[in-house]
Design a protein around this motif. Structure first.
Motif, PDB file in Angstrom:
ATOM      1  N   THR A 134      18.285 -53.387  19.306  1.00  0.00           N
ATOM      2  CA  THR A 134      16.920 -53.096  19.740  1.00  0.00           C
ATOM      3  C   THR A 134      16.108 -52.661  18.533  1.00  0.00           C
ATOM      4  O   THR A 134      16.686 -52.217  17.539  1.00  0.00           O
ATOM      5  CB  THR A 134      16.948 -52.000  20.831  1.00  0.00           C
ATOM      6  OG1 THR A 134      15.650 -51.861  21.395  1.00  0.00           O
ATOM      7  CG2 THR A 134      17.400 -50.644  20.270  1.00  0.00           C
ATOM      8  N   SER A 135      14.797 -52.795  18.600  1.00  0.00           N
ATOM      9  CA  SER A 135      13.907 -52.477  17.492  1.00  0.00           C
ATOM     10  C   SER A 135      14.355 -53.301  16.280  1.00  0.00           C
ATOM     11  O   SER A 135      14.871 -54.412  16.443  1.00  0.00           O
ATOM     12  CB  SER A 135      13.904 -50.974  17.207  1.00  0.00           C
ATOM     13  OG  SER A 135      12.871 -50.637  16.320  1.00  0.00           O
ATOM     14  N   PHE A 136      14.209 -52.807  15.043  1.00  0.00           N
ATOM     15  CA  PHE A 136      14.657 -53.587  13.875  1.00  0.00           C
ATOM     16  C   PHE A 136      15.849 -52.880  13.242  1.00  0.00           C
ATOM     17  O   PHE A 136      16.973 -53.359  13.260  1.00  0.00           O
ATOM     18  CB  PHE A 136      13.496 -53.749  12.884  1.00  0.00           C
ATOM     19  CG  PHE A 136      13.875 -54.439  11.615  1.00  0.00           C
ATOM     20  CD1 PHE A 136      14.441 -55.705  11.637  1.00  0.00           C
ATOM     21  CD2 PHE A 136      13.689 -53.831  10.387  1.00  0.00           C
ATOM     22  CE1 PHE A 136      14.823 -56.360  10.474  1.00  0.00           C
ATOM     23  CE2 PHE A 136      14.054 -54.465   9.214  1.00  0.00           C
ATOM     24  CZ  PHE A 136      14.615 -55.720   9.255  1.00  0.00           C
ATOM     25  N   THR A 137      15.586 -51.720  12.700  1.00  0.00           N
ATOM     26  CA  THR A 137      16.666 -50.948  12.110  1.00  0.00           C
ATOM     27  C   THR A 137      16.426 -49.478  12.487  1.00  0.00           C
ATOM     28  O   THR A 137      15.886 -48.703  11.708  1.00  0.00           O
ATOM     29  CB  THR A 137      16.789 -51.255  10.591  1.00  0.00           C
ATOM     30  OG1 THR A 137      17.604 -50.275   9.990  1.00  0.00           O
ATOM     31  CG2 THR A 137      15.489 -51.298   9.859  1.00  0.00           C
ATOM     32  N   PRO A 138      16.755 -49.133  13.757  1.00  0.00           N
ATOM     33  CA  PRO A 138      16.323 -47.869  14.353  1.00  0.00           C
ATOM     34  C   PRO A 138      16.611 -46.625  13.506  1.00  0.00           C
ATOM     35  O   PRO A 138      15.804 -45.713  13.463  1.00  0.00           O
ATOM     36  CB  PRO A 138      17.105 -47.803  15.674  1.00  0.00           C
ATOM     37  CG  PRO A 138      17.507 -49.200  15.971  1.00  0.00           C
ATOM     38  CD  PRO A 138      17.603 -49.923  14.653  1.00  0.00           C
ATOM     39  N   GLN A 139      17.733 -46.656  12.772  1.00  0.00           N
ATOM     40  CA  GLN A 139      18.098 -45.453  11.995  1.00  0.00           C
ATOM     41  C   GLN A 139      17.149 -45.232  10.816  1.00  0.00           C
ATOM     42  O   GLN A 139      17.057 -44.121  10.298  1.00  0.00           O
ATOM     43  CB  GLN A 139      19.568 -45.507  11.547  1.00  0.00           C
ATOM     44  CG  GLN A 139      19.955 -46.606  10.571  1.00  0.00           C
ATOM     45  CD  GLN A 139      19.974 -48.014  11.163  1.00  0.00           C
ATOM     46  OE1 GLN A 139      19.832 -48.212  12.377  1.00  0.00           O
ATOM     47  NE2 GLN A 139      20.112 -49.010  10.314  1.00  0.00           N
ATOM     48  N   ALA A 140      16.419 -46.277  10.401  1.00  0.00           N
ATOM     49  CA  ALA A 140      15.564 -46.141   9.204  1.00  0.00           C
ATOM     50  C   ALA A 140      14.072 -46.167   9.541  1.00  0.00           C
ATOM     51  O   ALA A 140      13.246 -46.012   8.645  1.00  0.00           O
ATOM     52  CB  ALA A 140      15.890 -47.275   8.234  1.00  0.00           C
ATOM     53  N   GLU A 141      13.732 -46.371  10.810  1.00  0.00           N
ATOM     54  CA  GLU A 141      12.317 -46.573  11.150  1.00  0.00           C
ATOM     55  C   GLU A 141      11.600 -45.263  11.496  1.00  0.00           C
ATOM     56  O   GLU A 141      12.163 -44.403  12.169  1.00  0.00           O
ATOM     57  CB  GLU A 141      12.202 -47.522  12.346  1.00  0.00           C
ATOM     58  CG  GLU A 141      12.522 -48.945  11.972  1.00  0.00           C
ATOM     59  CD  GLU A 141      12.790 -49.832  13.165  1.00  0.00           C
ATOM     60  OE1 GLU A 141      12.468 -51.026  13.088  1.00  0.00           O
ATOM     61  OE2 GLU A 141      13.327 -49.345  14.181  1.00  0.00           O
ATOM     62  N   LYS A 142      10.316 -45.181  11.069  1.00  0.00           N
ATOM     63  CA  LYS A 142       9.509 -44.000  11.413  1.00  0.00           C
ATOM     64  C   LYS A 142       9.148 -44.054  12.889  1.00  0.00           C
ATOM     65  O   LYS A 142       9.109 -43.052  13.584  1.00  0.00           O
ATOM     66  CB  LYS A 142       8.247 -43.976  10.561  1.00  0.00           C
ATOM     67  CG  LYS A 142       8.536 -43.676   9.108  1.00  0.00           C
ATOM     68  CD  LYS A 142       7.241 -43.340   8.348  1.00  0.00           C
ATOM     69  CE  LYS A 142       7.457 -43.522   6.870  1.00  0.00           C
ATOM     70  NZ  LYS A 142       7.083 -44.869   6.395  1.00  0.00           N
ATOM     71  N   ALA A 143       8.855 -45.242  13.388  1.00  0.00           N
ATOM     72  CA  ALA A 143       8.578 -45.431  14.821  1.00  0.00           C
ATOM     73  C   ALA A 143       9.329 -46.677  15.268  1.00  0.00           C
ATOM     74  O   ALA A 143       9.440 -47.656  14.514  1.00  0.00           O
ATOM     75  CB  ALA A 143       7.081 -45.604  15.048  1.00  0.00           C
ATOM     76  N   LEU A 144       9.840 -46.645  16.485  1.00  0.00           N
ATOM     77  CA  LEU A 144      10.630 -47.780  16.971  1.00  0.00           C
ATOM     78  C   LEU A 144       9.726 -48.935  17.398  1.00  0.00           C
ATOM     79  O   LEU A 144       8.539 -48.742  17.667  1.00  0.00           O
ATOM     80  CB  LEU A 144      11.501 -47.332  18.148  1.00  0.00           C
ATOM     81  CG  LEU A 144      12.543 -46.257  17.826  1.00  0.00           C
ATOM     82  CD1 LEU A 144      13.224 -45.749  19.096  1.00  0.00           C
ATOM     83  CD2 LEU A 144      13.588 -46.803  16.857  1.00  0.00           C
ATOM     84  N   GLU A 145      10.308 -50.133  17.447  1.00  0.00           N
ATOM     85  CA  GLU A 145       9.554 -51.330  17.855  1.00  0.00           C
ATOM     86  C   GLU A 145      10.001 -51.750  19.254  1.00  0.00           C
ATOM     87  O   GLU A 145      11.163 -51.564  19.632  1.00  0.00           O
ATOM     88  CB  GLU A 145       9.794 -52.450  16.831  1.00  0.00           C
ATOM     89  CG  GLU A 145       9.352 -52.018  15.441  1.00  0.00           C
ATOM     90  CD  GLU A 145       9.490 -53.101  14.369  1.00  0.00           C
ATOM     91  OE1 GLU A 145      10.122 -54.146  14.641  1.00  0.00           O
ATOM     92  OE2 GLU A 145       8.954 -52.894  13.272  1.00  0.00           O
TER      93      GLU A 145
END
Ligand SMILES: COc1cc(/C=C/C(=O)SCCNC(=O)CCNC(=O)[C@H](O)C(C)(C)COP(=O)(O)OP(=O)(O)OC[C@H]2O[C@@H](n3cnc4c(N)ncnc43)[C@H](O)[C@@H]2OP(=O)(O)O)ccc1O
Ligand SMILES: O=C(O)CCC(=O)C(=O)O
Ligand SMILES: [Fe+2]
Length: 359
Positions: A134-145
């Motif tokens: 899910t999202s792109f790379t959840p552990q590195a993102e400031k906000a989820l997609e």
């Protein structure tokens, strides 16, 4: 009046547990009938799509491929790859039923219960080549997609038969097989446009030595204006062949400026875009262009990109044919898997990935 932000999850770890660990994805959130977007998905203002930046009168080229041997078609394709980095092809050789079948299979996979899809998550998948996420790379993102995906890296028919989900396996394989003809036609034309007339084994490996197909699912979103389906990025592929459904929402940045152009869905068409690997190999002649997907408040949307890539073990850099005439290389030689790992290690950040290969 501002919408009431009733938070259904006590804290971020409860949301992450539901969406990621239990495999419900954003589809699960969407189906809860939330009346407001969870705060983890609220993007900073500068990452949201602003209506005034949409240039409605512009369009990326639409190229008729019914006569692929016509030099005029090759000219249009090379021009589109240099100027826009994006174009649509119509009357190509991939049968419409193959496209419809892969769309149906995408719905079938995402319609499976969370615990079944979760068998393919990073934590549970028996192979790195099959990944539900899910999202792109959840552990590195400031906000989820606001997107779920299934990513299928092709190694062999045997491996696909053993590891890919039954709900979509045959349909994805068929889509990849039938697209190969079109991929070869496009790469041949693009290479000719660089005066590279022979595609030997080494070159074929660098241009199309590996393929990854993603099934993307963008569920209906409670506050689409506050988030994104996919943030601004360029693909790290050589070429991407993208099938989208009839909903729309894909936007392409125009000429490095502030304006964005919608890619209108055309039944039976395929969207083609240049990826970073081809920008590097062509020494900047063909451009990988930033694109993004908006979230939708009324409909679910799906798309199915085939990322055509070098092999992970290939070194890529400007093609020797371009450098031999004294042209200055603007990119260095990089190991393709290092390049891709660099892309996946950070959140979407527009065109920044290519700085990794700049001299
Ligand atoms: C997901 O949303 C997306 C995706 C995209 C994709 C655009 C493209 O252009 S995809 C084409 C990429 N090219 C290839 O896959 C071909 C070459 N492949 C490789 O070099 C390797 O298979 C590898 C991708 C580098 C993985 O190598 P491996 O040795 O197995 O390394 P890992 O440690 O498993 O992974 C490294 C790092 O990447 C993350 N990752 C791996 N695969 C995926 C995937 N399919 N989707 C998302 N993330 C992936 C993995 O989690 C690792 O990160 P850690 O933080 O866990 O270390 C465009 C837009 C989108 O929104
Ligand atoms: O869904 C789309 O239209 C585009 C998705 C995309 O850009 C990607 O998966 O790389
Ligand atoms: Fe993309």
């Amino acid at each position: 009046m501002a919408p009431t932000r009733a938070e259904p999850f006590s804290d971020s770890s409860a949301l992450i547990d539901f969406v990621i660990n239990q495999g419900n994805g954003v589809k699960g959130l969407s189906e809860m009938g939330l009346n407001a977007l969870p705060r983890q998905y609220i993007q900073p203002l500068e990452e949201r799509m602003c209506m005034i930046n949409i240039k409605a009168q512009e369009s990326i080229p639409i190229i008729d491929m019914s006569n692929p041997d016509d030099p005029e078609v090759a000219k249009l394709i090379c021009e589109a790859a240099s100027k826009w980095g994006f174009f649509q092809i119509i009357n190509h050789d991939v049968p419409i039923e193959v496209l419809e079948n892969v769309k149906d299979a995408t719905y079938k996979f995402f319609g499976l219960p969370a615990e079944v899809k979760n068998k393919y998550s990073k934590e549970h998948s028996s192979s790195n080549n099959v990944r539900f996420g899910t999202s792109f790379t959840p552990q590195a993102e400031k906000a989820l997609e606001w997107k779920d995906y299934l990513s299928l890296f092709y190694v062999s028919e045997e491996e696909a038969s053993a590891l890919w989900p039954l709900a979509c396996r045959e349909q994805v394989l068929d889509y990849m097989r039938k697209s190969e003809v079109v991929i070869k036609q496009l790469l041949k034309m693009l290479m000719k446009g660089l005066n590279v007339n022979e595609i030997d084994e080494t070159k074929e490996s660098r241009l199309m030595g590996s393929m990854r197909t993603n099934l993307n699912y963008y569920p209906k979103c409670p506050n689409p204006e506050l988030t994104v389906g996919v943030g601004r990025h360029s693909d790290v592929s050589t070429l991407t062949i993208l099938l989208q459904d009839e909903i729309g929402g894909l936007f392409v940045r125009e000429n490095n400026g502030d304006n964005w152009i919608h890619v209108p869905p055309i039944k039976g068409s395929l969207v083609i875009n240049v990826g970073d690997a081809l920008q590097i190999m062509s020494n900047g002649k063909y451009k990988s262009v930033e694109h993004r997907v908006v979230a939708n408040g009324y409909n679910n949307r799906i798309s199915v990109p085939i990322f055509v890539n070098p092999r992970p073990s290939d070194m890529i850099g400007p093609l020797p044919e371009l450098i031999k005439d004294g042209e200055k290389p603007i990119y260095k030689q990089v190991l393709y898997s290092d390049y891709v790992k660099h892309f996946f290690r950070k959140g979407h950040d527009g065109k920044k990935t290519i700085e990794f290969a700049e001299l």
